[in-house]
Motif scaffolding. Structure first.
Motif, short mmCIF file in Angstrom:
data_model
loop_
_atom_site.label_atom_id
_atom_site.label_comp_id
_atom_site.label_asym_id
_atom_site.label_seq_id
_atom_site.Cartn_x
_atom_site.Cartn_y
_atom_site.Cartn_z
N PRO A 182 0.83 -1.01 -0.05
CA PRO A 182 0.03 0.13 0.05
C PRO A 182 0.89 1.14 0.05
O PRO A 182 0.48 2.12 -0.69
CB PRO A 182 -0.96 -0.05 1.25
CG PRO A 182 -0.26 -1.22 2.00
CD PRO A 182 0.54 -1.95 1.05
N ARG A 185 1.72 1.82 -3.69
CA ARG A 185 0.46 2.20 -4.47
C ARG A 185 0.09 3.51 -4.45
O ARG A 185 -0.52 4.09 -5.15
CB ARG A 185 -0.69 1.29 -3.93
CG ARG A 185 -0.45 -0.37 -4.39
CD ARG A 185 -1.80 -1.15 -4.25
NE ARG A 185 -2.86 -0.75 -5.22
CZ ARG A 185 -4.05 -0.54 -5.04
NH1 ARG A 185 -4.53 -0.14 -4.17
NH2 ARG A 185 -4.74 -0.46 -6.18
N GLY A 227 -3.71 -5.76 -1.37
CA GLY A 227 -3.97 -4.99 -2.44
C GLY A 227 -3.00 -4.79 -3.67
O GLY A 227 -3.10 -4.05 -4.59
N ASP A 229 -1.66 -5.12 -7.13
CA ASP A 229 -2.38 -5.14 -8.43
C ASP A 229 -1.95 -6.23 -9.34
O ASP A 229 -2.75 -6.64 -10.11
CB ASP A 229 -1.92 -3.88 -9.10
CG ASP A 229 -2.37 -2.47 -8.28
OD1 ASP A 229 -3.56 -2.38 -8.39
OD2 ASP A 229 -1.48 -1.95 -7.81
N ARG A 266 -8.94 -12.71 -4.16
CA ARG A 266 -9.18 -11.45 -4.46
C ARG A 266 -10.61 -11.03 -4.54
O ARG A 266 -11.07 -9.56 -4.00
CB ARG A 266 -8.78 -11.29 -6.12
CG ARG A 266 -9.07 -9.78 -7.00
CD ARG A 266 -8.34 -8.94 -6.79
NE ARG A 266 -8.23 -7.90 -7.96
CZ ARG A 266 -7.55 -6.84 -7.79
NH1 ARG A 266 -6.62 -6.70 -7.20
NH2 ARG A 266 -7.83 -6.02 -8.91
N VAL A 269 -11.61 -9.76 -1.05
CA VAL A 269 -11.11 -8.65 -0.44
C VAL A 269 -11.53 -7.36 -1.37
O VAL A 269 -11.51 -5.98 -0.72
CB VAL A 269 -9.54 -8.40 -0.46
CG1 VAL A 269 -9.00 -9.66 0.54
CG2 VAL A 269 -9.07 -8.52 -1.80
N LEU A 270 -12.23 -7.48 -2.50
CA LEU A 270 -12.81 -6.14 -3.22
C LEU A 270 -13.83 -5.51 -2.51
O LEU A 270 -14.77 -6.23 -1.91
CB LEU A 270 -13.09 -6.72 -4.57
CG LEU A 270 -11.96 -6.91 -5.61
CD1 LEU A 270 -12.56 -7.55 -7.10
CD2 LEU A 270 -11.21 -5.62 -5.96
#
Length: 270
Positions: A182, A185, A227, A229, A266, A269-270
């Motif tokens: 993070p 990001r 998180g 990508d 994924r 956690v979205l």
């Protein structure tokens, strides 16, 4: 954030993207075989995919270690993977003079972790106009990578990816600080977790790097959960006989099952 990689398939997917392939280009037949299998899996699962292969391995412990089959020969194999399967390709460069050469064959130029502070190399990669994937140095904090990002942006290129590959932990191990994902990001660029190099055990007395491939799934799940990508995974049909970094690569037959698990993480956690 797959818009940073021109030509990537399934760009509208909500999945993470994948950079995967052999550590080094060993030959045309095996490169095409690995690419065909991964393309089949990622198309089925709608995972945006970039084929990975190093045309040359410059950072070796021993002078007799495998370094490549020849630059032009390996780069032409990367180009053939691109044309046959319609996927982008990434390879690493080691000196400024290599940027333009490699850019003629691939879509993403990768800056090795040990070289992520080399200004001339970053600027040369940026000026090709290709996407630049910068691996975070094992010796740097995540926040320090903002300067690498700035060097590429200030050179006129905003197609940037950052890849974490762990931090040096003593002389013969690495540890992953997942806070870094993070943190990086927040710079406004896609962040990838290198799930295989982060499990290396460098500086072995034999001069051959060791690894802990049994933990690839653990690293990948944690990265997706916080998180990331994208994921970077080196894979091979026969890691024990791979010519480079076999000790930490994923067995190719295990990739599809791993990706299915990661898609579920994924979605959760979205």
């Amino acid at each position: 954030m797959t818009d940073q990689i021109p030509g990537i398939r399934h760009a509208g997917s909500h999945n993470f993207f994948l950079m995967a392939g052999p550590c080094a280009i060993e030959g045309e037949e095996i490169a095409l075989r690995i690419a065909e299998r991964i393309v089949s899996i990622t198309d089925k699962l709608r995972i945006p995919y970039v084929f990975k292969g190093s045309y040359r391995k410059a950072n070796r412990s021993r002078i007799d270690s495998f370094t490549g089959i020849g630059d032009e020969k390996a780069l032409k194999i990367l180009a053939k993977v691109k044309s046959e399967f319609g996927v982008p390709a990434v390879t690493d460069i080691h000196e400024s003079a290599e940027a333009e050469m490699a850019a003629a064959y691939v879509d993403v130029l990768q800056i090795p972790a040990f070289l992520c502070r080399q200004t001339d190399l970053l600027v040369a990669a940026a000026k090709t106009g290709k996407t630049v994937n910068i691996k975070k140095g094992q010796f740097l904090s995540a926040s320090s990578m903002s300067f690498a990002v700035d060097k590429v942006k200030d050179s006129g290129n905003d197609k940037i990816i950052l890849t974490d590959r762990g931090n040096t932990f003593g002389y013969q191990d690495l540890i992953v600080d997942f806070r870094g994902i993070p943190e990086m990001r927040a710079f406004g660029v896609p962040v990838v977790m290198d799930c295989t190099h982060s499990l290396q055990q460098p500086n072995q007395s034999s001069g051959v790097t060791g690894g802990k491939p049994a933990l690839i799934e653990t690293i990948a799940k944690a990265a997706i959960a916080v998180g990331a990508d994208g994921l970077f995974i080196e894979t091979h049909p026969d890691p024990k006989n791979a010519k480079s970094d076999g000790a930490n690569m994923l067995q190719l037959d295990l990739l599809e099952d791993l990706l299915l698990k990661l898609i579920r993480v994924r979605e959760a956690v979205l």
